[in-house]
Motif scaffolding. Structure first.
Motif, PDB file in Angstrom:
ATOM      1  N   HIS A 180       0.854  -1.201   0.000  1.00  0.00           N
ATOM      2  CA  HIS A 180       0.000   0.000   0.000  1.00  0.00           C
ATOM      3  C   HIS A 180       0.882   1.241   0.000  1.00  0.00           C
ATOM      4  O   HIS A 180       1.939   1.253   0.638  1.00  0.00           O
ATOM      5  N   LYS A 230      -4.614  -1.083  -7.814  1.00  0.00           N
ATOM      6  CA  LYS A 230      -5.915  -0.458  -7.635  1.00  0.00           C
ATOM      7  C   LYS A 230      -5.708   0.909  -7.004  1.00  0.00           C
ATOM      8  O   LYS A 230      -5.135   1.034  -5.927  1.00  0.00           O
ATOM      9  N   PHE A 231      -6.140   1.960  -7.737  1.00  0.00           N
ATOM     10  CA  PHE A 231      -5.952   3.337  -7.286  1.00  0.00           C
ATOM     11  C   PHE A 231      -7.167   3.816  -6.510  1.00  0.00           C
ATOM     12  O   PHE A 231      -8.305   3.419  -6.774  1.00  0.00           O
ATOM     13  N   HIS A 232      -6.886   4.701  -5.555  1.00  0.00           N
ATOM     14  CA  HIS A 232      -7.954   5.303  -4.760  1.00  0.00           C
ATOM     15  C   HIS A 232      -7.752   6.812  -4.761  1.00  0.00           C
ATOM     16  O   HIS A 232      -6.639   7.299  -4.560  1.00  0.00           O
ATOM     17  N   GLY A 233      -8.858   7.552  -4.961  1.00  0.00           N
ATOM     18  CA  GLY A 233      -8.782   9.004  -4.938  1.00  0.00           C
ATOM     19  C   GLY A 233      -8.307   9.572  -6.272  1.00  0.00           C
ATOM     20  O   GLY A 233      -7.810   8.850  -7.146  1.00  0.00           O
ATOM     21  N   SER A 261     -10.089   9.645 -12.023  1.00  0.00           N
ATOM     22  CA  SER A 261      -9.962   8.281 -12.509  1.00  0.00           C
ATOM     23  C   SER A 261      -9.348   8.193 -13.895  1.00  0.00           C
ATOM     24  O   SER A 261      -8.710   7.194 -14.234  1.00  0.00           O
ATOM     25  N   TYR A 320      -5.572   7.289 -14.051  1.00  0.00           N
ATOM     26  CA  TYR A 320      -5.022   6.029 -13.600  1.00  0.00           C
ATOM     27  C   TYR A 320      -4.237   5.287 -14.666  1.00  0.00           C
ATOM     28  O   TYR A 320      -3.078   4.928 -14.489  1.00  0.00           O
ATOM     29  N   GLY A 377      -3.617  10.581  -4.297  1.00  0.00           N
ATOM     30  CA  GLY A 377      -4.466   9.529  -3.752  1.00  0.00           C
ATOM     31  C   GLY A 377      -3.608   8.397  -3.201  1.00  0.00           C
ATOM     32  O   GLY A 377      -2.414   8.572  -2.938  1.00  0.00           O
ATOM     33  N   SER A 378      -4.185   7.249  -3.052  1.00  0.00           N
ATOM     34  CA  SER A 378      -3.454   6.077  -2.558  1.00  0.00           C
ATOM     35  C   SER A 378      -3.624   4.927  -3.547  1.00  0.00           C
ATOM     36  O   SER A 378      -4.449   5.010  -4.470  1.00  0.00           O
ATOM     37  N   PHE A 379      -2.851   3.885  -3.342  1.00  0.00           N
ATOM     38  CA  PHE A 379      -2.980   2.730  -4.227  1.00  0.00           C
ATOM     39  C   PHE A 379      -2.653   1.447  -3.461  1.00  0.00           C
ATOM     40  O   PHE A 379      -1.947   1.461  -2.456  1.00  0.00           O
ATOM     41  N   ASP A 380      -3.212   0.348  -3.925  1.00  0.00           N
ATOM     42  CA  ASP A 380      -2.889  -0.997  -3.426  1.00  0.00           C
ATOM     43  C   ASP A 380      -2.319  -1.792  -4.582  1.00  0.00           C
ATOM     44  O   ASP A 380      -2.911  -1.821  -5.673  1.00  0.00           O
ATOM     45  N   ASN A 416       1.070   5.808  -1.403  1.00  0.00           N
ATOM     46  CA  ASN A 416       0.423   7.034  -1.872  1.00  0.00           C
ATOM     47  C   ASN A 416       0.992   7.466  -3.212  1.00  0.00           C
ATOM     48  O   ASN A 416       2.178   7.242  -3.487  1.00  0.00           O
TER      49      ASN A 416
END
Length: 473
Positions: free
Chosen positions: A106, A163-166, A169, A172, A121-124, A108
Motif C-alpha cells: 500500500h 488499484k488506485f484510490h482518490g 480516474s 489512472y 491519492g493512494s494505491f494498493d 500514496n
C-alpha cells in the motif's frame, strides 16, 4: 530460521581431514522437508521487511504532455509463501524453490501536470506468481564452525495488479504502466538480498554448535567434521570426529576409527556412534585415573553379613585374622588397561581388566597391603537417549579372579568370589551407573530438542539410533 533442521546437524568443517569419522549423521529427505517448513516462516518475515523507497520521475503522457509523478509511503501489508520445496543436489548442496508467492503493498501517489494541476491519492498493489530459487553454500569459518550463504538466487515477479484510490480516474491508466515497471524492478532488486539475509541469520545460531562439549571434570568430546558433507539423492551425510579427550590435553588414542555407514529408513535423522568413540572415552577416563575406586565398609549395605574387615576375610584366609586381628579393611579396584567395548546385534559388551588390592586399616590409619587380585569382568550395557544426551546402565555378566600378589602367604582365591561379586554388584556397578545416567552430550545446536528417539545396536563396529527432530527454539 531457514533449513535449521539440516544446519543444526552441521557441526564444523575441520581444516585437518581424517580418514574415518567416529560419529556419522544422516539427514533424510523427510528431515530436510521438516526444516523447510520451519524455514518458510523466517523468509516470510524477512520479505515483510521490504522497504520500497519513494519513487519519482517524469513521463510524457499524450495528450497532456509531461507528467511529474511520485510514489511514497509504500509499505508491505501482507506476504504469503504457499508453495515451496527443497531438493538435494547430489555433490552440490540444497536448492530451495518458492512458487506462487504473493506480496501486497500500500502506498500514496501524487502527480503534477500542465505545471499547475496536481492530484493525489493512494494505491494498493498485489504481486502474484512470485518465484524464488536459491542454493545454500556451506563453508567453514575461522572457528571451524560452518558459515552459510545464499548463492545463485533468482527472483521473478509474476503478475502485478494496481488499484488506485482518490484523484481523477482518467489519470489512472496514464501512469499505470510505468508505476508497474518501477515497482516490479524495485521488488525484484530486494528479494534475493533479503533471502540471503534470512540464510545468513543462521550463522549466529550455528555458533552455538557444541563443537567441543565438556562431559565432566575429566573429559570432553569433539564433534568437528573430518570431511565436507556428502549430498546424495536421498540424504545429507555428515562425518564427525566423535572423539573423547582429556580436558586441556588432546592425546590421540592408540587406535583409529574403522569405516562404517548408515542406511536411511523412514525417520528424519540418524546418528551412528562407532565403537571408536566409546573406546576413546574408555581411554580418556583410564588415563585420567577415573576408573579406580576405594571401597570401605560403610559402602556395604548394613544388612549384609559380609563386612570389609579382617574377621570376614579371615574366615577364608586364616593368616589375615592371625596377623591383623580386629581391623577394618579397604579395597582398591583399579583398571590396569583400557576397557574394551564391542558392539553386537542388540548388545553392547564391556570387557575390563582390573586389580583389587586389599588393605588392613591400622589404628593409626596406616594401610597394610594384604593381597592383590587380578580381576577380569564382562558387563552388558543398556544404552538410551535421555534428552540430548546418550546415557546408559551396565549389569554384570561374569567375573574371573586370579591371585596377583600375596603379602600374607599363599591362599585359595575361589572362596573370595562371592565377596568380590557382592562388592561389584552393590558398590562398584551402582556407582558406575550413576555416572552413566548423567549421559554424554550429542552434537546439538542451541535449544535443539529430540523426540521419539529409537536406539538400536546394529553390529560389531557401530551402533545407530534414529531421531525425529521436534523443534529449535
Amino acid at each position: 530460521m531457514f533449513l535449521c533442521c539440516w544446519l543444526a546437524l552441521v557441526a564444523l568443517i575441520s581444516m585437518t581431514l581424517s580418514t574415518n569419522p567416529g560419529v556419522k549423521v544422516k539427514l533424510t529427505e523427510k528431515g530436510l522437508d521438516y526444516g523447510r517448513q520451519l524455514g518458510m516462516a523466517s523468509i516470510q518475515q524477512r520479505l515483510k521487511t521490504i522497504q520500497v523507497p519513494d519513487i519519482s520521475g517524469t513521463q510524457k503522457v499524450s495528450p497532456i504532455g509531461t507528467v511529474q509523478y511520485s510514489l511514497s509511503n509504500m509499505q508491505i501489508v501482507d506476504c504469503g509463501l504457499p508453495k515451496s520445496s527443497v531438493d538435494l543436489v547430489p555433490g552440490t548442496g540444497v536448492r530451495l524453490q518458492i512458487g506462487n508467492a504473493f506480496i501486497s503493498l500500500h502506498g500514496n501517489w501524487r502527480v503534477k501536470y500542465l505545471r499547475i494541476i496536481k492530484d493525489s491519492g493512494s494505491f494498493d498493489l498485489n504481486v502474484n506468481g512470485l518465484t524464488i530459487t536459491t542454493s545454500i553454500d556451506i563453508k567453514s569459518d575461522e572457528t571451524g564452525r560452518p558459515a552459510v550463504s545464499s548463492i545463485n538466487c533468482a527472483a521473478i515477479v509474476g503478475s502485478v495488479t494496481i488499484k488506485f484510490h482518490g484523484g481523477a480516474s482518467w489519470l489512472y491508466n496514464l501512469f499505470k504502466n510505468f508505476i508497474d515497471k518501477a515497482l516490479r524492478n524495485e521488488l525484484q532488486k530486494q528479494i534475493c538480498p533479503l533471502v540471503a539475509d534470512a540464510v545468513s541469520d543462521l550463522n549466529s545460531q550455528l555458533k552455538t554448535l557444541n563443537v567441543v562439549a565438556q562431559v565432566d571434570q575429566y573429559a570432553e568430546i569433539e564433534y568437528s567434521m573430518v570431511s565436507s558433507p556428502t549430498v546424495s539423492k536421498s540424504s545429507i551425510d555428515l562425518s564427525l570426529k566423535g572423539e573423547f579427550y582429556n580436558i586441556g590435553k588432546h592425546q590421540e588414542p592408540p587406535f583409529s576409527p574403522a569405516a562404517f555407514s548408515l542406511t536411511p529408513e523412514i525417520n528424519m535423522l540418524y546418528i551412528g556412534v562407532s565403537v571408536f568413540t566409546t573406546n576413546s572415552a574408555a581411554f580418556v577416563y583410564n588415563k585420567a585415573g577415573a576408573l579406580s575406586l576405594y571401597i570401605t565398609d560403610d559402602m556395604i549395605p548394613q544388612g549384609s553379613p559380609i563386612r570389609l574387615n579382617t574377621r570376614t576375610f579371615g574366615a577364608f584366609i586364616p593368616q589375615i585374622a592371625k596377623q591383623f586381628p580386629g581391623l577394618m579393611m579397604k579395597l582398591l579396584v583399579k583398571t590396569v588397561k583400557n576397557p574394551a567395548i564391542t558392539f553386537e546385534p542388540n548388545n553392547v559388551t564391556v570387557q575390563a581388566t582390573s586389580t583389587v588390592t586389599a588393605y588392613a586399616i591400622q589404628p593409626n590409619t596406616t594401610l597394610s597391603p594384604l593381597f592383590v587380585l587380578n580381576l577380569e569382568t564382562s558387563v552388558s550395557a543398556q544404552v538410551f537417549v535421555s534428552g540430548i544426551r546418550l546415557a546408559g546402565a551396565v549389569t554384570l555378566n561374569k567375573m574371573d579372579l586370579t591371585l596377583g600378589t600375596s603379602y600374607v602367604g599363599e591362599f585359595q582365591v575361589r572362596p573370595l568370589n562371592s565377596i568380590l561379586q557382592m562388592v561389584l554388584k552393590v558398590v562398584v556397578i551402582p556407582k558406575v551407573n550413576v555416572q552413566l545416567a548423567k549421559g554424554y552430550p550429542l552434537p546439538t545446536l542451541g535449544k535443539m530438542k529430540l523426540v521419539n528417539t529409537q536406539l538400536q545396536v546394529l553390529k560389531v563396529r557401530d551402533w545407530m539410533f534414529s531421531i525425529k527432530l521436534h523443534a529449535f527454539e
